[in-house]
Design a protein around this motif. Structure first.
Motif, PDB file in Angstrom:
ATOM      1  N   TYR A  73     -16.517  12.032   8.887  1.00 56.92           N
ATOM      2  CA  TYR A  73     -17.812  11.989   8.197  1.00 56.92           C
ATOM      3  C   TYR A  73     -18.988  12.329   9.106  1.00 56.92           C
ATOM      4  O   TYR A  73     -20.143  12.256   8.671  1.00 56.92           O
ATOM      5  CB  TYR A  73     -18.014  10.628   7.532  1.00 56.92           C
ATOM      6  N   ASN A 111     -17.580  16.391  -1.532  1.00 56.26           N
ATOM      7  CA  ASN A 111     -16.407  15.925  -0.794  1.00 56.26           C
ATOM      8  C   ASN A 111     -15.671  17.140  -0.215  1.00 56.26           C
ATOM      9  O   ASN A 111     -15.018  17.882  -0.948  1.00 56.26           O
ATOM     10  CB  ASN A 111     -15.477  15.145  -1.740  1.00 56.26           C
ATOM     11  N   SER A 127     -19.509  10.498  -1.619  1.00 61.04           N
ATOM     12  CA  SER A 127     -18.160  10.938  -1.965  1.00 61.04           C
ATOM     13  C   SER A 127     -17.122   9.831  -1.771  1.00 61.04           C
ATOM     14  O   SER A 127     -15.985   9.959  -2.233  1.00 61.04           O
ATOM     15  CB  SER A 127     -17.759  12.157  -1.125  1.00 61.04           C
ATOM     16  N   LEU A 176      -9.603  12.384  -0.174  1.00 62.53           N
ATOM     17  CA  LEU A 176     -10.694  11.863   0.650  1.00 62.53           C
ATOM     18  C   LEU A 176     -10.317  12.009   2.123  1.00 62.53           C
ATOM     19  O   LEU A 176      -9.137  12.170   2.442  1.00 62.53           O
ATOM     20  CB  LEU A 176     -10.949  10.391   0.325  1.00 62.53           C
TER      21      LEU A 176
END
Length: 849
Positions: free
Chosen positions: A27, A53, A118, A178
Motif C-alpha cells: 500500500y 484496487n 479498497s 486484495l
C-alpha cells in the motif's frame, strides 16, 4: 457445490511489467501520487470500477491489454521510475532507525485499520488514525508491526431510502483480489493459531498486508479447521453480531493476536493497545511471561505494565466497552488456571474500584490497569480522561491521574491533494513530505503566490462538485428518471463558498445543529450575492437508532425546504469521499457537544489542504485555535444541553454570516479573496506541523516506546529477576505501609508572603520498617479552592536531613508563584525505579492536622 480442490490463478505478466505486481501488493502506492497515476493510466474506467484496487485491476486486465502496455515505452519508463523510488524507500532505514539505541519490535493492536478505501477494514476515525499511524511509522523507519482482524464482509455499505432512512449492505470481500498474502508454514499449509472459546477451540489463519515498511498481520477465522459456522463466521463483520460475538472477536484480536506474533517468531518489546477492544492482549502477554520465565501473575504483570502503551479514544461513557460479568465468565473459566487467578481477582482487572458496584468488566479499565503508558488523544481529552477514570487512582488528585495526552495527527502525503502537493514542493521544498512535523517545514507557506494557491483551490472545489454529482448518480442511477438525473447535474456550484461536514452520525456530534433554524439557514444559503452550499456525509452505527434518525432528519429538512441544489448528502462515506471533501471544501465544520469529541482528525486533513476549520472548542481544536487561524463557535462554554444547542446554533449562524461569508467574498482589485487567502496560509502554517501523524508517532516513540523497549530488556533479563524484585519490594511496602506517618509539618516564611518569596517546609516522617530509599517525600503546595483543597497542586521533593530515634527529618523549598490564599502539605509515597508513574503504587500518606 463445494470444489474437490482449490488453487489460485494469477495474471501472466509480461517481463517489462513485472514490477507492477510488487507495487500492487504494497500500500505504499496509496500515498505516492505518481504510483496512483500509474495504475489509473492502465484503464481509467476499470480503475474506478475496482474501487482503486490495483490487485483487482491487474486481475481483470486481458493478456492483450497487458502486452499493449508492455509495448508502450512511456508507460514502461514511468513504471521503472516509480519502481526505483519504491525500492529506494523500502531499502532505506528511515530517519528514526538512525537514532534508535535499543532495537525492539513495537506491536500495534487495533480492531480496525483504514489504509485505503479498497480495503474495507475500518468504520471511521479510529481505523483511519490507525492506518495513518502505520504509514507514519513506515516513513520514520520505526520497527512496528500492526495486528488486527480480517473481516470477510468488512464494514457495511450505506444506502438511503427515498425518505432518508439508512440501510446497511454487507458485501463479501474476495481476499485474493486484495494485496493480502496468507502466511504459510514451510510445507505450504496456512500458519494458524487457536483461542479457547465456550464452543471449543477457534482457529485463525494469518494474512499479511504490507504498508510500506510496516507489516500488518490480520487474523481470519474462516478456515476449515473451524467446523462450527459460528466460529468460522466470527470475523465476518467489523463491530457486528451480538455481545458474544464482540467478546469472541476481542479475544481473538487480543489473545489470538499475541499468539500470532509468537507463531511468526516476533517477540515485541512493546505492545501498544489502540482503544480497549484489544486489551485482552495484555493478559495473554502476561500469561506468556509467566510461562516463559516461570513467574507468578503479579510478577509477569509488572513486565507487561512497564512495557505496554494504552490509548483511550472516547470521552463518551457508552463508547467504553463493558461486558456483564455473567456473559464474560464462560470465556475465561478455562483460562483462569493459566493466569493463576480466581474469578474475583480477574474481574478486579476490569473494575475501577469494587466490581460489585460496577456495571461489568470494562475493557478500558483493563487497559489502564495493565499498561503504564496511558494517554488520551488531545490535551482536552487528557483532562476529561483523568476525570473519568479518577476512581482507579482515588487516593490522588485528578490532575495526577497518570493518563497523559498525545494529540492525534494525520499522514500528510495521504491527505494533501496532488496539485497542492506540487505547489508545496515548489515553494516549501521536500521537507513538508519528509519532516512534516517540523515547524520550519511549513514556514515558507507565505511565499506561495496568492493567485497560484487560489487557482489550485478553485480546481479542487470544482472537482468536489463534479465528484459529488458523479457519486450521487452512481448510487442512484438505476432508480433515477432523466429529469432527476438532470437536476443532480445542476446541484452545487463550483464558484460558491462550500462548507463540508462529514463524520459518524452520533447524537453528540450534532450533525443537525446547522439546521436548528431552517429559515435562517435557508436565507444564508440562498443569498444571491454571497451564496453558501453544504456537502455532508457520514454513517450511523447499524444499531444506533438515534443516529439513523439524525440522518433521516437532515435528509427530510433538505427536501422540505427545497435546498437540494444547495445541500447534498453523499451516501456511503469512505476514505475516497473523505479525500474529495477535505481537499475541495472551503470550510470544515465540526459541531460536537463539548467535551465529547476526544480529538477529531477530519479537520486536520482539511487544514492541510488550506480548508478553514470552524468548530466548537472541543477535541484538537481546543488546543489548535489561536483566535486567528480559523473560526470558533462559542468560547468553550458548557451548560444545559437544550440551551447549549440553541446558543451554539445562533453563534454558528453569526460566525458564518459575519465571519466566514464576509471574509470569503471580500474580493478587491486583484479579483481574488486576499483576506481569505491570508487566512488559508496562516491556518496551514500554524496547524500542519502540529497535527502531523509523524509528530504524533514521534511523541509516542519519545515518550513511551523507547523507554518501554529499554525497560523490556531489563525486566526479562535473568528470567525476569527484576520483575521478581519489584514484586518483593511492593510486598514489603504493603506490609510496612500502615506504620508510615507524618508529623510536625511546618511552613517557614509564610508571614508576609509575596509572589517570588521562598517558603521552607519541614516535616518529621516515621517510616517504620522502611528506609528513606524506599520512599519519596514531597511538599504539596498551591492555591486553596472554595472547598479547602489545594487545587491545582504542585510538588517539590523534600530532602532527608537526619534520622534520630527512628524518625527521619525532611526539608524542602518552593517559591510562591501567584497571589491569593495558598496552602501546603506533605506526603509520602513508595518509590521504585520501575515505576513509570508514582500514582501506580496506589499508596500515599498525607499529613493530617
Amino acid at each position: 457445490m463445494r470444489p474437490v480442490t482449490t488453487f489460485i490463478v494469477s495474471p501472466t505478466m509480461p517481463p517489462a511489467l513485472a514490477p507492477l505486481k510488487e507495487l500492487a501488493y504494497n500500500y505504499w502506492w496509496c500515498w505516492h501520487n505518481d504510483a496512483i497515476e500509474l495504475f489509473r493510466r492502465i484503464d481509467t474506467s476499470l480503475w474506478e470500477e475496482v474501487h482503486h484496487n490495483p490487485v483487482a485491476l491487474l486481475a481483470r486486465l486481458s493478456h492483450k491489454r497487458l502486452e499493449q502496455l508492455a509495448e508502450r515505452v512511456e508507460f514502461v519508463n514511468s513504471l521503472a521510475e516509480v519502481y526505483e523510488k519504491f525500492k529506494a524507500y523500502m531499502e532505506g532505514n528511515g530517519w528514526w532507525s538512525d537514532r534508535q539505541q535499543h532495537p525492539g519490535y513495537i506491536a500495534y493492536f487495533c480492531a480496525e485499520f483504514g489504509i485505503h478505501e479498497s480495503f474495507s477494514s475500518y468504520s471511521g476515525g479510529l481505523g483511519v488514525l490507525a492506518g495513518d499511524h502505520l504509514k507514519s511509522a513506515s516513513d520514520m523507519g520505526l520497527p512496528l508491526v500492526g495486528v488486527g482482524l480480517l473481516y470477510q464482509e468488512g464494514y457495511f455499505r450505506q444506502y438511503l431510502t427515498q425518505n432518508g432512512w439508512q440501510n446497511e449492505q454487507y458485501l463479501e470481500v474476495d481476499f485474493y483480489s486484495l494485496p493480502l498474502t496468507m502466511v504459510t508454514k514451510p510445507d505450504g499449509t496456512p500458519l494458524t493459531i487457536s483461542v479457547d472459546m465456550p464452543l471449543g477451540k477457534c482457529h485463525a489463519q494469518i494474512w499479511r498486508l504490507n504498508v510500506g515498511r510496516v507489516p500488518l498481520y490480520l487474523l481470519d477465522t474462516n478456515t476449515p479447521l473451524n467446523e462450527l459456522d459460528l466460529l468460522r463466521d466470527l470475523t465476518d463483520r467489523l463491530y457486528g453480531g451480538t455481545t458474544d460475538t464482540r467478546i469472541a472477536q476481542e479475544l481473538m484480536l487480543g489473545i489470538g493476536g499475541m499468539r500470532a506474533l509468537e507463531a511468526l517468531g516476533i517477540e515485541p518489546s512493546t505492545v501498544h493497545i489502540n482503544e480497549g477492544h484489544a486489551a485482552f492482549a495484555l493478559l495473554e502477554r502476561t500469561r506468556s511471561f509467566m510461562q516463559k520465565h516461570q513467574l507468578s501473575f503479579e510478577e509477569a504483570l509488572r513486565i507487561t505494565q512497564s512495557t505496554s502503551v494504552f490509548t483511550t479514544h472516547t470521552p463518551v461513557p457508552a463508547g467504553n466497552e463493558v461486558f456483564y460479568h455473567d456473559v464474560l465468565q464462560p470465556y475465561f473459566e478455562a483460562g483462569m488456571a493459566d493466569l493463576g487467578l480466581t474469578w474475583n481477582q480477574f474481574i478486579m482487572l476490569g473494575a475501577q474500584a469494587d466490581p460489585k458496584n460496577e456495571e461489568g468488566f470494562s475493557m478500558t479499565v483493563l487497559g489502564l490497569h495493565c499498561a503504564a503508558y496511558r494517554n488520551g488523544v488531545s490535551k482536552l481529552h487528557g483532562n476529561v480522561a483523568r476525570t473519568m477514570w479518577h476512581k482507579v487512582w482515588s487516593d490522588f488528585p485528578v490532575n495526577e491521574v497518570p493518563i497523559s495526552a498525545i494529540t492525534n495527527g494525520v499522514h500528510a502525503e495521504t491527505w494533501v491533494a496532488s496539485e497542492l502537493g506540487e505547489l508545496y514542493d515548489r515553494y516549501l521544498g521536500p521537507q513538508w513530505r519528509t519532516k512534516p512535523h517540523l515547524e520550519e517545514s511549513w514556514s515558507s507557506v507565505d511565499a506561495i503566490p496568492n493567485m497560484e494557491l487560489w487557482r489550485v483551490h478553485q480546481r479542487r472545489r470544482e472537482q468536489l462538485v463534479i465528484g459529488a454529482r458523479e457519486h450521487i448518480l452512481s448510487k442512484h442511477s438505476a432508480s433515477l428518471t432523466q429529469e432527476q438525473a438532470s437536476r443532480i447535474h445542476e446541484c452545487l456550484d463550483p464558484d460558491v463558498l462550500t462548507i463540508g461536514f462529514a463524520r459518524r452520525f452520533a447524537s453528540y456530534k450534532r450533525a443537525d445543529l446547522i439546521m436548528r433554524d431552517m429559515d435562517r439557514l435557508t436565507k444564508i444559503l440562498s443569498n444571491e450575492d454571497r451564496p453558501v452550499q453544504i456537502v455532508m456525509a457520514g454513517k450511523s452505527h447499524p444499531r444506533d437508532g438515534e443516529g439513523k434518525n439524525l440522518i433521516q432528519g437532515v435528509h427530510l429538512k433538505i427536501k422540505e425546504h427545497g435546498l437540494e441544489h444547495r445541500v447534498v448528502f453523499l451516501e456511503d462515506y469512505d476514505m475516497n469521499v473523505a479525500r474529495l471533501m477535505v481537499r475541495g471544501c472551503d470550510v470544515w465544520l465540526n459541531t460536537p457537544r463539548k467535551p465529547y469529541e476526544a480529538s477529531g482528525t477530519s479537520g486536520m486533513k482539511a487544514v492541510l489542504n488550506g480548508v478553514i476549520h470552524c468548530s466548537i472548542l472541543d477535541g484538537w481544536w481546543a488546543e489548535a485555535y489561536d483566535g486567528e487561524n480559523g473560526f470558533a463557535i462559542g468560547r468553550g462554554e458548557v451548560f444545559d444541553p437544550s440551551e447549549q444547542d440553541d446558543a451554539d446554533a445562533a453563534t454558528l449562524y453569526d460566525v458564518i454570516e459575519h465571519g466566514i461569508v464576509a471574509s470569503f467574498y471580500d474580493i478587491g482589485k486583484s479579483r481574488i479573496p486576499e483576506r481569505w487567502l491570508a487566512l488559508m496560509k496562516y491556518s496551514i502554517r500554524t496547524n500542519a506541523w502540529r497535527f502531523s501523524a509523524i509528530r504524533m508517532v514521534n511523541d509516542y516513540a519519545n515518550n513511551a516506546y523507547q523507554f518501554a523497549i529499554e525497560t523490556y530488556q531489563t525486566m526479562i533479563a535473568d528470567s525476569g529477576k527484576a520483575a521478581r524484585e519489584v514484586v518483593a519490594f511492593f510486598t514489603r511496602i504493603e506490609s510496612a505501609w500502615p506504620q508510615v506517618s507524618i508529623a510536625d509539618v511546618t511552613a517557614h516564611g509564610t508571614s508576609g508572603a509575596y509572589v517570588g518569596k521562598n517558603i521552607q517546609v519541614s516535616a518529621s516522617i516515621h517510616l517504620g520498617e522502611l528506609s528513606p530509599a524506599d520512599v519519596i517525600v514531597q511538599a504539596v503546595y498551591g492555591k486553596v479552592d472554595s472547598k479547602g483543597e489545594i487545587n491545582p497542586a504542585s510538588t517539590t521533593e523534600m530532602k532527608q536531613l537526619e534520622i534520630k530515634d527512628g524518625t527521619s527529618f525532611y526539608n524542602g523549598e518552593y517559591t510562591c508563584l501567584e497571589s491569593g490564599v495558598q496552602g501546603c502539605t506533605v506526603r509520602v509515597m513508595p518509590r521504585h525505579s520501575t515505576l513509570v508513574n508514582l500514582a501506580d503504587s496506589h499508596k500515599v500518606v498525607y499529613a493530617t492536622n
